[in-house]
Each structure stands twice: as C-alpha cells, then as structure tokens.
Scaffold this motif. Structure first.
Motif, short mmCIF file in Angstrom:
data_model
loop_
_atom_site.label_atom_id
_atom_site.label_comp_id
_atom_site.label_asym_id
_atom_site.label_seq_id
_atom_site.Cartn_x
_atom_site.Cartn_y
_atom_site.Cartn_z
N ASP A 183 0.98 -0.97 0.07
CA ASP A 183 -0.11 -0.09 0.02
C ASP A 183 0.50 0.68 -0.44
O ASP A 183 0.41 1.99 -0.55
CB ASP A 183 -0.73 -0.19 1.71
N ALA A 184 1.85 1.08 0.60
CA ALA A 184 3.54 2.70 0.46
C ALA A 184 3.22 2.03 -0.40
O ALA A 184 3.53 3.45 -1.17
CB ALA A 184 4.03 1.97 1.96
N ARG A 228 1.99 1.51 -3.08
CA ARG A 228 1.19 2.16 -4.20
C ARG A 228 1.01 3.61 -4.52
O ARG A 228 0.31 4.50 -5.32
CB ARG A 228 -0.01 1.56 -3.96
N THR A 229 0.97 4.02 -2.71
CA THR A 229 1.45 5.93 -2.48
C THR A 229 1.85 6.96 -2.90
O THR A 229 2.14 7.35 -3.72
CB THR A 229 1.13 5.59 -0.93
N THR A 282 1.57 6.78 -7.01
CA THR A 282 0.30 7.80 -7.16
C THR A 282 0.81 9.04 -7.26
O THR A 282 0.70 10.13 -7.74
CB THR A 282 -0.75 7.55 -6.35
N LEU A 283 1.86 9.41 -5.91
CA LEU A 283 1.69 10.65 -5.40
C LEU A 283 3.03 11.12 -6.65
O LEU A 283 2.83 12.50 -7.31
CB LEU A 283 2.65 10.73 -3.83
N ALA A 300 5.90 12.59 -1.66
CA ALA A 300 6.23 10.92 -2.29
C ALA A 300 7.01 10.55 -1.34
O ALA A 300 7.61 9.58 -0.55
CB ALA A 300 6.48 10.93 -3.40
N ARG A 355 6.42 10.59 2.68
CA ARG A 355 5.65 9.16 2.45
C ARG A 355 6.28 7.68 2.51
O ARG A 355 7.15 6.94 3.11
CB ARG A 355 4.84 8.57 0.95
N HIS A 415 7.88 5.36 5.62
CA HIS A 415 7.20 3.43 5.28
C HIS A 415 8.68 3.06 5.68
O HIS A 415 8.46 2.66 6.27
CB HIS A 415 7.71 3.24 3.45
#
Length: 220
Positions: A180-181, A183-184, A187-188, A197, A200, A204
């Motif tokens: 999930d991290a 993917r985020t 996306t960012l 990003a 994040r 992570h």
C-alpha cells in the motif's frame, strides 16, 4: 615505485557469494566465522578467503575483532535507527534525481513493480516473491538516478537491511501495508508531488521494522 591495487576476480566473486549468504540469512548477524570454515565451504585457498573478507570488512559486513575472531556484522536498535536515517536520506535523494533526469521511464518501472507485486498469489511462495519485488522497488530510484556515488553509498547499507529482514518472520499485514505504501508513493510521483512522495517514503522506511522486531534483531 607506484603501488597498484591487484584485482582478484576469484576473490571478488567470492565476496558476492558470501554477500548472498548474508542477505539470505544463511549466516546470522554476529555469527563467528573462520577462514578454515569458508575455505572448506568454497573449496578455495585461505589467501583468497582472506582477501574476500578484507573487502567485506571494508564495507562493514564483516567485523574483525583482534585476538577474538571474525564475525558477521551485527547492529543494536540504536545503530539500526541511525542506519535507517541514512537510508531515508539516500533513497529520497535518488527519487528526486530520478524524477528530474529520467522521470518517464522511472515511473513506468515503478508502476510495473507495484502491479507485479499486487498480482502475487499468497499460495505461490508469496513472501519470498514479494521480498524480491520490495527490494527492487527501493533500488529503482538509484538505477534511474544513475549517480555512481549515490548508488555506492546506498549499496553499503542496503545489504544490511535485507540481511536483517531475512532473519525475521513478518505477519501478513506487514506485506500488505508495504505494498500500500509503495502504491501511494508511485501515485504521488505520477501526479508530480515529489516532496509528498518522499515524505511517504520516509514514513514507510521508518515503519519497516517495529520496536519488537528491532529488539529481536539486537538479541541475535
């Protein structure tokens, strides 16, 4: 007379084989090893073993304690935190450079990575397969940044991170949260929010090992 460093292909190859064993968890952190043990295992001479160990000691994977012995590296929880701080700095720097210099291919490769990870089947050797893709994800910024000095600095610590991961069993939700991290982060980056990003990514990395897991590593 000039001194020249003699490149020893056999020793260099042996270094890589020992690194692989460390990363796979074949050798435990802090385990004592000997030239005799390695010479027998790899069917080679002590001079080659000695040369390989010197190279591994230079990058911190082997710790030589005079009159005591030679050991696989070990870290306590505090040292691990400092290692992770450096990891955050290096990975975020690589992301920024990759986005400036080669963002299209970088984003394509990141997206392919998370898509492959998302398609993994839990019944099909999931954990090992995900670890391979997880490691690839964190290496991709360096591959696209194409800065040798940055890559060399990262490789000096990256092998320690993955050696430690191989010694622990993580719950299922650890892998799900990790993906999930990823993917985020992708996306960012795809939306041009590079600093978000990176933030994040730092979070992570900070959560890659829990306090309990770090303490378990320190007790090995």
């Amino acid at each position: 007379m000039e001194n020249h460093v003699v490149h020893n292909p056999e020793s260099a190859g042996l270094q890589e084989r020992i690194k692989t064993l460390i990363v796979s968890g074949e050798f435990e952190m802090g385990e004592k090893i000997s030239e005799d043990q390695l010479a027998k295992r790899f069917a080679t001479g002590k001079a080659t073993i000695r040369h390989a160990l010197a190279g591994l000691a230079a990058v911190g994977l082997i710790q030589v304690r005079p009159r005591i012995g030679t050991f696989i590296f070990s870290l306590d929880a505090s040292e691990f935190d400092r290692l992770n701080e450096l990891r955050e700095i290096l990975e975020c720097a690589a992301v920024r450079i990759a986005m400036r210099s080669n963002h299209q291919m970088f984003l394509i490769d990141l997206r392919k990575n998370v898509d492959r990870a998302g398609a993994l089947n839990f019944r099909d050797n999931y954990y090992q397969a995900y670890r391979i893709l997880d490691r690839e994800f964190h290496r991709l910024p360096f591959a696209h940044a194409k800065n040798k000095y940055l890559t060399d600095a990262y490789e000096a610590i990256e092998i320690k991170i993955w050696a430690m991961r191989s010694l622990l069993t993580f719950p299922d939700d650890h892998f799900e949260k990790s993906l999930d991290a990823h993917r985020t982060i992708v996306t960012l980056l795809e939306s041009g929010r590079v600093e978000d990003a990176c933030q994040r990514l730092q979070t992570h990395i900070q959560k890659s090992f829990s306090t309990i897991e770090k303490n378990l590593l320190g007790s090995n």
